[in-house]
Design an enzyme around this catalytic site. Sequence first.
Site, short mmCIF file in Angstrom:
data_model
loop_
_atom_site.label_atom_id
_atom_site.label_comp_id
_atom_site.label_asym_id
_atom_site.label_seq_id
_atom_site.Cartn_x
_atom_site.Cartn_y
_atom_site.Cartn_z
N ASN A 279 0.87 -1.18 0.00
CA ASN A 279 0.00 0.00 0.00
C ASN A 279 0.90 1.23 0.00
O ASN A 279 1.51 1.55 1.01
CB ASN A 279 -0.89 -0.02 1.26
CG ASN A 279 -1.74 1.24 1.38
OD1 ASN A 279 -1.80 2.05 0.46
ND2 ASN A 279 -2.40 1.38 2.53
N LYS B 200 0.09 4.26 -0.27
CA LYS B 200 -0.56 5.46 0.31
C LYS B 200 -0.32 6.67 -0.63
O LYS B 200 -0.29 6.47 -1.84
CB LYS B 200 -0.06 5.68 1.74
CG LYS B 200 -0.25 4.41 2.60
CD LYS B 200 -0.01 4.60 4.06
CE LYS B 200 -0.23 3.27 4.78
NZ LYS B 200 -0.07 3.37 6.24
N HIS C 258 -9.49 1.23 4.88
CA HIS C 258 -8.23 1.39 5.63
C HIS C 258 -8.47 2.32 6.82
O HIS C 258 -9.27 3.25 6.74
CB HIS C 258 -7.15 1.96 4.70
CG HIS C 258 -5.78 1.91 5.30
ND1 HIS C 258 -5.35 2.83 6.23
CD2 HIS C 258 -4.75 1.03 5.12
CE1 HIS C 258 -4.11 2.52 6.59
NE2 HIS C 258 -3.73 1.44 5.93
N GLU D 107 -6.83 4.69 7.94
CA GLU D 107 -6.62 6.12 7.65
C GLU D 107 -7.85 6.72 7.01
O GLU D 107 -8.19 7.88 7.26
CB GLU D 107 -5.37 6.28 6.77
CG GLU D 107 -4.10 6.04 7.59
CD GLU D 107 -2.92 5.50 6.80
OE1 GLU D 107 -2.94 5.53 5.56
OE2 GLU D 107 -1.96 5.02 7.45
N GLU E 229 -5.19 -4.77 10.68
CA GLU E 229 -4.14 -3.78 10.89
C GLU E 229 -4.40 -3.03 12.20
O GLU E 229 -5.19 -2.08 12.22
CB GLU E 229 -4.13 -2.76 9.75
CG GLU E 229 -3.82 -3.36 8.40
CD GLU E 229 -3.24 -2.33 7.43
OE1 GLU E 229 -2.13 -2.55 6.96
OE2 GLU E 229 -3.90 -1.30 7.19
N GLY F 107 2.87 2.34 10.85
CA GLY F 107 3.84 3.42 10.70
C GLY F 107 4.59 3.77 11.98
O GLY F 107 5.25 4.80 12.05
N SER G 18 3.75 -2.12 10.36
CA SER G 18 5.20 -2.21 10.54
C SER G 18 5.77 -3.57 10.14
O SER G 18 6.68 -4.09 10.78
CB SER G 18 5.58 -1.86 11.99
OG SER G 18 5.20 -0.52 12.29
P1 13P Z 1 3.22 0.42 7.73
O1 13P Z 1 3.70 -0.87 7.10
O2 13P Z 1 3.96 1.62 7.25
O3 13P Z 1 3.13 0.32 9.22
O4 13P Z 1 1.70 0.63 7.21
C1 13P Z 1 0.78 -0.38 7.34
C2 13P Z 1 -0.42 -0.02 6.56
O5 13P Z 1 -1.17 0.85 6.92
C3 13P Z 1 -0.66 -0.75 5.30
O6 13P Z 1 -1.94 -0.51 4.81
#
Ligand code: 13P
Length: 259
Positions: free
Chosen positions: A12, A14, A102, A104, A174, A180, A220
Amino acid sequence: MPAARKPIISGNWKMHKNHFEAIQAVQKLHYRLDGDDHESVIVTVHPPFTDLRSVQTVIEADRMKIELGAQNCHWEDHGAYTGEVSPSMLAKLDVSYVIVGHSERRQLFAETDESVNLKVKAVQAAGMVPIMCCGETLEQREDGEAESWVEGQIVAGLSGLGGAEVASLVVAYEPIWAIGTGRTATSEDAQAMCGHIRGVVRGAFGEDAAAQVRIQYGGSVKPGNIAELMSQADIDGALVGGASLEPDEFAAIVQYRNH
Ligand code: 13P
C-alpha cells in the site's frame, strides 16, 4: 494452510510516488522477483490513482506477474460524486484488488462500516477482490475491547454477503497502533486476532468461507519480522505500508521463505 489459500502480500503506497516514480518502483520490484516467488505468493501493488494507468501499461508490456491494486473507490458506478473514482473505472484499468476501509480512511475521511460494506459489494460486483481492513486503537486494546471491536467491523463490513463471496475476499487486520510506528504486534497477538477473525467468519458465513478467506496482517511489517508472522496458522499474507515503497525491501518481504 490449505493450498487454496495462496499467500498474498500487498504494498500500500498510500500518498507516495508520482507516476514516474511508480513506474521505476514496479520495474525494480519486477527484476527482483522470479518465477518461484510468483508461484508461491500473490504480489499486489496499490499506487495512488494518478499512477494506475502508467503502472498498468508497464505491467502489461513486460508481462509482469505483479497484480495491480487501488487504495479506495466509490460504491456507485458513475454519477455526480466530485472527486470520486468508480469500481468500473478501476476494473477497466486491470485493477484486480482494492483496499477498502483502511483505518486512515476511517479516521481521517470519516468512512463508516456502512460505506465500507457498500464498497466491498461494489468492488466484487465489478469483478475485483476487496481487501477489507479492520483493526483497533491502542486504547481499545488496553481496555480489552480489541476482539469485540474487530468482530463488529467484520460483521458490519461483510453484511449481506454470501459465503462464496466472503470466501473469495481478503481481510487485512491492521492494529492502528502498529501502523507506521515501527511497533509490530507480536506474532502471537497477530495470530490470536487473525484466528478470531476466522472464527467470526466461520460463525457468520460457514466453514468453507472460513477455510478460504485470506487474512493479512498489516502494521510495521519488515523483512525482519515477516517470516515469523507468515508462520502463523491464520496469517495468509501482509499489507505493507512504508516498507513497500522501497523495492528491495518489499522484494525481501515477498521472499520471506528464503529467510
Ligand atoms: P506500515 O507498514 O507503514 O506500518 O503501514 C501499514 C499499513 O497501513 C498498510 O496498509
